[in-house]
Design an enzyme around this catalytic site. Sequence first.
Site, PDB file in Angstrom:
ATOM      1  N   SER A   1       0.835  -1.201   0.000  1.00 12.96           N
ATOM      2  CA  SER A   1       0.000   0.000   0.000  1.00 12.96           C
ATOM      3  C   SER A   1       0.875   1.258   0.000  1.00 12.96           C
ATOM      4  CB  SER A   1      -0.961  -0.045   1.188  1.00 12.96           C
ATOM      5  OG  SER A   1      -1.949   0.948   1.078  1.00 12.96           O
TER       6      SER A   1
ATOM      7  N   ASP B   1     -10.374  -2.571  -5.765  1.00 14.16           N
ATOM      8  CA  ASP B   1      -9.745  -1.932  -4.612  1.00 14.16           C
ATOM      9  C   ASP B   1     -10.399  -0.576  -4.342  1.00 14.16           C
ATOM     10  OD1 ASP B   1      -8.027  -0.670  -2.782  1.00 14.16           O
ATOM     11  OD2 ASP B   1      -6.247  -1.635  -3.615  1.00 14.16           O
TER      12      ASP B   1
ATOM     13  N   HIS C   1      -8.384  -4.407  -1.065  1.00 17.88           N
ATOM     14  CA  HIS C   1      -7.134  -3.706  -0.795  1.00 17.88           C
ATOM     15  C   HIS C   1      -6.217  -4.551   0.081  1.00 17.88           C
ATOM     16  CE1 HIS C   1      -4.364  -0.399  -0.495  1.00 17.88           C
ATOM     17  NE2 HIS C   1      -4.416  -0.434   0.818  1.00 17.88           N
TER      18      HIS C   1
END
Length: 363
Positions: A184, A305, A336
């Site tokens: 991320s 996502d 995600h």
Amino acid sequence: MKLVVSKISQLAKKIVDQLTGAALPTLYFNPQGEARQMLDVLPQLKQKYRPTPWLSNTHVHLLYFDIIKKKTIQLQYDAIEQLEMADGGITGIAWYGLHLPADIPTIVVMHTLTGTPESMAELVRDLHQHTGWRVALCLRRGHANLPLPVPKISIFGFTDDLREQIKYIEGKFPDSTLYAVGSSAGTGLLVRYLGEEGEQSPFKAAFALCPGYDTEHGFKNVHPFYSKVMTQKLFKSFIYPYNSIWQQTASLSQVLATKSLLEFQHQYFELAGYSSFEAYNQATNPIYVFENIKIPLMILNAEDDPVCHIRNFEPYKDVVQKMPNIMVVTTKKGSHCGFYEGLKQTQSWSARLIADYLKVHHI
């Protein structure tokens, strides 16, 4: 009879696949480049990703990952070291696999927006289990309750800090081959670093899990609910605990007035040590140095996502397909950083892919 049962089973599987969104990954790469070789050595790229049926909804999938999985994985790190940076700031490294032989590879992990050793435990554990390698989780300033003697934080981290952390890792294990994984927000630091280093990168290969690409514009596409929740997390992680430190920061009131990640990023530049958002963006945005990455890099995004939206990838499809060393993999589902598969024992499809990708470069 066996033929009938087989046909019924195949039909049932097809129906479940349609209902859950199971599908083959979509691959973006240069057919003449070295990345094309991954098709021959990574079976996952030719197989459907079948998400856990009851996690086929993107929001349920994300909440399961963020609220349930993160709380149930108990991992005892071997050590969590604090490192003093050149300017007096404090970062850290959480180690898993310190007992391994000195020449075993080390995976350097760059964590999420508000990542901690606890929140990253599943990925650290999975990478270790799938590879048998040592893992060094690099903690950024202000994370995991680290002291903040120098009033400076960055939600994407500082490449100079990462250089010092890598130098420390290399000094501790000089015979260990290094690999890198960013998750991320950690992909922003990873890609920026790889682009700045170019051919001088100490990593043999790297993997970026659910990046947002252009960090100036990526937050525009975050689902409003998650944007609001994550902004509050930033306050709780980096503002409130160090409130006395920030009192001399002129823009603190504007930062605290923000309601979204996009607003936060545009206002907090002074906390990151920059005079303007433009200066901050030029120094930290990974997209400005993306085309200078020289080592093998695989990138994985889920098309559903809600945080790092697949729309962020659109402007860079052509660029990726001209670079010989990069492959972008997208899946229809996965949410995600989740990518769970299996029924009773949910496991991470992405962790398997990351581990196998790194292992093929170690042969």
